[in-house]
Design an enzyme around this catalytic site. Structure first.
Site, mmCIF file in Angstrom:
data_model
loop_
_atom_site.group_PDB
_atom_site.id
_atom_site.type_symbol
_atom_site.label_atom_id
_atom_site.label_comp_id
_atom_site.label_asym_id
_atom_site.label_seq_id
_atom_site.Cartn_x
_atom_site.Cartn_y
_atom_site.Cartn_z
ATOM 1 N N HIS A 286 -7.698 -13.585 -0.620
ATOM 2 C CA HIS A 286 -7.179 -14.331 0.528
ATOM 3 C C HIS A 286 -6.816 -13.261 1.553
ATOM 4 O O HIS A 286 -7.256 -12.118 1.399
ATOM 5 C CB HIS A 286 -5.975 -15.208 0.128
ATOM 6 N N HIS B 116 -7.032 -9.366 0.652
ATOM 7 C CA HIS B 116 -6.597 -8.657 -0.553
ATOM 8 C C HIS B 116 -6.454 -9.641 -1.718
ATOM 9 O O HIS B 116 -6.587 -10.844 -1.566
ATOM 10 C CB HIS B 116 -5.295 -7.869 -0.326
ATOM 11 N N ASP C 272 -8.001 -2.244 9.059
ATOM 12 C CA ASP C 272 -8.194 -3.446 9.867
ATOM 13 C C ASP C 272 -9.554 -4.091 9.582
ATOM 14 O O ASP C 272 -10.589 -3.416 9.575
ATOM 15 C CB ASP C 272 -8.101 -3.101 11.357
ATOM 16 N N HIS C 273 -9.542 -5.407 9.376
ATOM 17 C CA HIS C 273 -10.756 -6.167 9.085
ATOM 18 C C HIS C 273 -11.469 -5.649 7.843
ATOM 19 O O HIS C 273 -12.691 -5.667 7.747
ATOM 20 C CB HIS C 273 -11.699 -6.202 10.299
ATOM 21 N N GLU D 162 3.976 -9.028 5.749
ATOM 22 C CA GLU D 162 2.799 -9.683 5.165
ATOM 23 C C GLU D 162 2.685 -11.080 5.773
ATOM 24 O O GLU D 162 1.590 -11.558 6.076
ATOM 25 C CB GLU D 162 2.955 -9.761 3.653
ATOM 26 N N HIS E 292 -4.334 -11.783 5.257
ATOM 27 C CA HIS E 292 -3.117 -11.808 6.087
ATOM 28 C C HIS E 292 -3.358 -11.147 7.445
ATOM 29 O O HIS E 292 -4.202 -10.276 7.590
ATOM 30 C CB HIS E 292 -1.970 -11.055 5.393
#
Lengths: 136, 136, 136, 136, 136, 136
Positions: A40, A15, A80-81, A125, A42
């Site tokens: 970047h 994100h 996800d991903h 996060e 998480h």
């Protein structure tokens, strides 16, 4: 007599924090490294809490396998991903801060959880930064 | 619509549990090993929770970097790598139990957090013993 | 055929890093906040590893209850809720860095573990700083 | 002014989810692998929360050693290293889901905690599945 | 140039420590609460380590998804939600101590991992008791 | 007499697994969701291990603050809050698998650590997937 049950899942996503109404300078000033244009990412940990009465037949508030599959289908499949800013409808026009991600997930799940059940979501996060939303 | 954000930090300190109005025997009986006159110590984990509305401009309840710096300046500077009984004003006359440390930290932070925001602190003395205070 | 077994325990202690051969200035420069004259402290996590053959009668390398009691008697009794610099013989003349604490504990335990068994200790001063010593 | 204190303990137990009023097929369908007739087991983590006023003499809401011993005597003695379905009175006729175990533990502890204190229990069946009950 | 990759999985099982060649008294004396005839249980955490060279095409030592599926098919299918003493061939005549479970799992996996790769398994019976076996 | 010291740090980054010599289909088949063209991301945990003799003056193998600053300057500055594929020189032509990231970090740090000290790095991509490299 009400009891809360919790299911923890995780997803990985990229994100970037950005407000399109602001200049690049202001975005950089306010969001710092989180504004990196190349993104970047998480490992998000999500804990979903459902509060309700225990079904005397099963001893469950809600079948944890059902809850896990529900989160899988409606949250993990979506996020996800993924790159939250680029790959999702939900964050096309919403800044993907932890706060906003939690509200979006709560709203998605609220449609699929028995209205008699209270719902709350906690989103990590990082292990040091996390948020919690219960719809109130 | 309110959401809670949490920031976790840690500090290391020495302390001793002691009530100066009691005899040494009674202190030893009540506080056991925690009454050791030469002190012992802990890695304290502190989780600060701030609850409020999401700022639509930033998507934040409160800037986590600001919250982190606030805790650093007002809590960590004061207590990290210190002997709570000896090196601090706050515990000169207050027994540094986890309960009292949490109340002291809450009172310190309350002055620096927007009054519109609810504040709660959770303090881990060990992974097995912890306390939580929200000012009520 | 050898297998390793591990037992994790914890203790809380105060300490101060200090070299009595140095000036106060040099101690402060080298050890920073860890040189605080009034001490600070930690929740130490200790993992003891014993490697050896499985006893075909028990299926154990070593009885974990025996190992736990051994560590309790020889390590925790000595160091738990103590000031390492003040209350112990071992650190009267040895600087209680994580490295030195691990070596001291290894030497203590080596006397009580079957010589046919390899011994290693890992000591966490914090979740981010830890050391490991195996006597070699 | 009230503050919450938490004590975390753990116990290991075998159990099986089963409703004796249902056919084997229905039990298998609803409870899946958790219905295995030979039982399976868990490392349960239990967090007991007691909320009350700080005693000005001690700085404690409740002596953590007393609370630990109380949980040990009334909960761990009963359930640790036991088969919940077979070895306990409490789950002879109650399905040992996490929900029901939490309610049973809450009811046991409620008799031994000062009525002026609020009580809540959180039970982790696994790190991903847990429940919380506060008697309301 | 070799690198190790690790995959962590978990399973839940019931077991009982018992040596059929011993009297009940001796079993009780040696194995204590772990000898409970009705079984108890654990959340086992298993970490499988595979060491080898990086494939220049993929950047992988071994595809983690393949490794995960391999462990799922050969270990979790066999032991998850089972009673190790009753439901498995492997522990019909082998005492299911953590040591023996680790050796059994290593032997199972060794058949399915490229012989050019080194293999090691770590098994957590609880967060405080664990074992490691590498076949040597 | 040698002892190992460990320092744990973390960084957040986006990445994508991709082999430019392969077709899109093959990339998708081999790397699955990790091949998402818009990237995804992780909270990477990095543990750096340095093994050497204890300096008798300090009681340290290496000053942990120095080691922390070294990792900060040479690893975190380069990779934290970055897109590994886009923002870094190191992964312009190297697939950023956990294996390759660990090797790159080891090579970077090796230049800055005393040659008398052994060096090893462990990198967690998630709590369930991690790698370790010691240069051999």
């Amino acid at each position: 007599m009400k009891i809360s049950v919790f299911r923890k899942v995780h997803f990985n996503a990229a994100h970037r924090l950005h407000n399109p109404n602001w200049s690049d300078e202001k975005n950089k000033e306010i969001f710092g490294k989180c504004n990196n244009p190349s993104y970047h990412g998480h490992n998000y940990d999500l804990i979903v809490k459902v509060k309700g009465e225990i079904d005397p037949e099963t001893g469950y508030v809600i079948d944890m396998k059902y809850l896990k599959d529900l989160i899988g289908e409606h949250v993990l499949e979506r996020f996800d991903h993924k790159n939250l800013n680029v790959d999702t409808e939900e964050f096309k026009n919403v800044n993907p801060t932890a706060e906003n991600i939690a509200v979006v997930i709560w709203n998605i799940l609220r449609h699929h959880i028995d209205p008699a059940h209270e719902l709350s979501v906690r989103l990590y996060e990082t292990p040091r930064n996390f948020v919690e939303y219960d719809g109130e």
